[in-house]
Design an enzyme around this catalytic site. Structure first.
Site, short mmCIF file in Angstrom:
data_model
loop_
_atom_site.label_atom_id
_atom_site.label_comp_id
_atom_site.label_asym_id
_atom_site.label_seq_id
_atom_site.Cartn_x
_atom_site.Cartn_y
_atom_site.Cartn_z
CB CYS A 1 38.21 41.22 36.98
SG CYS A 1 39.57 40.13 37.47
P1 NAD Z 1 43.81 36.99 45.26
O1 NAD Z 1 43.90 38.41 46.01
O2 NAD Z 1 42.98 36.25 45.21
O3 NAD Z 1 45.31 36.60 45.48
C1 NAD Z 1 46.61 37.36 45.76
C2 NAD Z 1 47.46 36.30 46.53
O4 NAD Z 1 48.81 37.18 46.51
C3 NAD Z 1 47.00 36.35 48.04
O5 NAD Z 1 47.10 34.87 48.21
C4 NAD Z 1 48.00 37.06 49.00
O6 NAD Z 1 48.25 36.43 50.33
C5 NAD Z 1 49.16 36.87 47.89
N1 NAD Z 1 50.19 38.10 48.10
C6 NAD Z 1 50.04 39.29 48.57
N2 NAD Z 1 51.22 39.68 48.40
C7 NAD Z 1 52.30 38.86 48.38
C8 NAD Z 1 53.59 38.67 48.36
N3 NAD Z 1 54.38 40.09 48.73
N4 NAD Z 1 54.28 37.54 48.58
C9 NAD Z 1 53.84 36.55 47.94
N5 NAD Z 1 52.26 36.58 48.05
C10 NAD Z 1 51.61 37.65 48.26
O7 NAD Z 1 43.98 37.96 43.67
P2 NAD Z 1 43.70 37.25 42.32
O8 NAD Z 1 42.14 37.24 42.27
O9 NAD Z 1 44.22 35.87 42.11
O10 NAD Z 1 44.19 38.14 41.59
C11 NAD Z 1 45.70 38.45 41.29
C12 NAD Z 1 45.64 39.41 39.82
O11 NAD Z 1 45.42 38.75 38.85
C13 NAD Z 1 45.10 40.62 39.87
O12 NAD Z 1 45.88 41.55 39.17
C14 NAD Z 1 43.66 40.41 39.08
O13 NAD Z 1 43.47 41.72 38.67
C15 NAD Z 1 44.14 39.71 38.02
N6 NAD Z 1 43.14 38.53 37.69
C16 NAD Z 1 42.39 38.01 38.43
C17 NAD Z 1 41.39 37.48 38.08
C18 NAD Z 1 40.32 36.57 38.80
O14 NAD Z 1 39.29 36.21 38.06
N7 NAD Z 1 40.36 36.81 39.97
C19 NAD Z 1 41.22 36.98 36.32
C20 NAD Z 1 42.22 37.73 35.81
C21 NAD Z 1 43.22 38.41 36.35
#
Ligand code: NAD
Length: 433
Positions: free
Chosen positions: A265
């Site tokens: 992030c």
């Molecule tokens: P991640 O990469 O761990 O997970 C994303 C998931 O989405 C994956 O499992 C992927 O296979 C799936 N995906 C992608 N395209 C897809 C589609 N078309 N249909 C269905 N599934 C699909 O990401 P994350 O770390 O969970 O982050 C997600 C969002 O949240 C980002 O925008 C990030 O900036 C935000 N965020 C993350 C955190 C953190 O600590 N990881 C905290 C706050 C906000």
């Protein structure tokens, strides 16, 4: 309430399990079959404390299931959270292709649905994205926002490592909504969360997330800049920050010097905000410096070690902690990468150890370092030990824990150890002291 969550990574899965534990019926959607199968077997595809137990509960109580079928899941639920990744592009801007693809998959089910449905972006996106990029795709269904469907933005503030705890007990919940109806549905989803809820318009909700992360990152780079001054004059930046943090206007949190901020992030979000500001013809002198300090800090730590140890060439370095922080297997933007790259440039022989992240780290630097299955094994005959992240097992190690080493140097880049314990035999190099 029936909720679908698209994208079952750290945010999606943790939110899904969290909402299900609060009594909602949750369907998690992902494009990766393996993740979906694992979730349905109650095996979390990621490591987060407490996740496995709670996932088992909600799967066995039939409160949560996973699927690859977006259409069916959207049709069978009232509210969909979009939680797919929004990584950085080369220029720092946000790569929205995942979000756009996910939203595209919702057009047909929306077209075929008779009931009102709310779509809510939880992924981190720059102000304007939900209304200018997500909405036009949903409108291809021929349905009308505010009448047939609602649109919202609900930024997520959870921290990896304690993600479940953060999701279930957040400091606040920010709900950005197109209209009152959207906000009503979102408030119902969070009905059982007894914490302050801030209702805003969509752009404000998007901006709150970036501003929070930019300010947290700024505090870290500020602490690192002050730490270099402290190192040069032989005083302890942690003591300095303790004194600073007692001022009620300046919270002590996030004023710890270290190897800089990493993870999925802070680096990407600060870069995205800088890029977004540029598009709006706004300068970001402060945030540019925040990023620059963050790039320098891991290299600074290794250069300081190189200076104190009179070279690391040919020396065996036990590198403890590969994930960007303790409690996770996530290696995105881990500070271990620039530190280890610098060590390899200087000719060190690096042995890495992390309780959960070795496999993921090896994908970043394939075959470049060796790994061990235990801390003790990594320390065996090492000349130097570097602690990079804050897993519990690295906290409060005592001099006797370093006895298997043949050398004497301990680099504590998270200030986990009590330096008073390290006298004579061991040379303790703590960041900011
Ligand atoms: P991640 O990469 O761990 O997970 C994303 C998931 O989405 C994956 O499992 C992927 O296979 C799936 N995906 C992608 N395209 C897809 C589609 N078309 N249909 C269905 N599934 C699909 O990401 P994350 O770390 O969970 O982050 C997600 C969002 O949240 C980002 O925008 C990030 O900036 C935000 N965020 C993350 C955190 C953190 O600590 N990881 C905290 C706050 C906000």
């Amino acid at each position: 309430m029936k909720i679908s969550i698209i994208g079952t990574g750290y945010v999606g899965l943790v939110s899904g399990v969290g909402f299900a534990s609060k009594g909602h019926d949750v369907t998690c959607i992902d494009i990766v079959d393996e993740k979906v199968d694992k979730i349905n077997r109650a095996e979390p595809p990621i490591y987060e404390e407490g996740l496995e137990e709670l996932l088992k509960d909600v799967v066995s109580n039939e409160k949560l299931k996973a699927t690859t079928d977006t259409g069916k899941a959207v049709k069978e639920t009232e509210l969909t959270f979009i939680c797919v990744g929004t990584p950085s592009k080369q220029d720092g801007s946000v790569d929205l292709s995942g979000v756009e693809k996910a939203v595209q998959d919702m057009v047909q089910p929306l077209k075929e649905k008779d009931e009102y449905h709310v779509f809510c972006v939880k992924s981190t996106v720059v102000p304007g994205t939900t209304e200018e990029k997500v909405l036009p795709i949903l409108e291809k269904s021929g349905k009308i926002v505010g009448e047939d469907f609602g649109l919202g933005m609900n930024p997520e503030f959870l921290r990896e490592g304690i993600a479940l705890e953060d999701f279930l007990n957040p400091d606040r919940i920010v709900l950005g909504g197109w209209d009152e109806n959207t906000l009503k549905v979102l408030s119902e989803a969070y009905g059982r969360f007894q914490v302050p809820k801030l209702k805003t318009d969509i752009k404000t909700a998007e901006m709150i997330k970036y501003t929070s992360n930019a300010l947290l990152a700024t505090k870290i780079s500020f602490a690192n800049e002050i730490s270099r001054i402290c190192e040069s004059i032989g005083i302890d930046v942690y003591e300095v920050m303790d004194g600073v943090g007692l001022d009620h206007r300046l919270k002590r949190d996030f004023l710890n010097a270290g190897a800089g901020f990493g993870g999925s992030c802070f680096p990407k979000d600060v870069k995205a905000l800088v890029n977004y500001a540029k598009e709006k013809d706004q300068e970001t002198k402060l945030l540019n410096s925040v990023l620059a300090i963050n790039e320098e800090q891991p290299v600074h730590i290794i250069n300081r070690l190189e200076h104190i140890s009179e070279g690391v060439k040919g020396k065996k370095v036990a590198f403890l902690g590969l994930a960007f922080k303790g409690g996770t297997d996530d290696v995105r933007e881990t500070r271990a990468l620039p530190m280890i790259k610098r060590l390899l440039e200087l000719g060190a022989d690096v042995i890495g150890y992390d309780p959960e992240a070795s496999e993921n780290f090896d994908e970043l630097l394939p075959g470049k370092i060796r790994y061990t299955d235990s801390r003790e094994e990594a320390l065996e005959d090492a000349d130097i030990c570097i602690i990079q992240n804050d897993w519990n097992e690295f906290k409060n190690l005592k001099p006797k824990d370093f006895e298997p080493m043949r050398g004497k140097i301990i680099v504590d880049s998270r200030r986990l150890l009590n330096r008073e314990n390290f006298t004579d035999d061991l040379i303790y190099i703590g960041v900011g002291v």
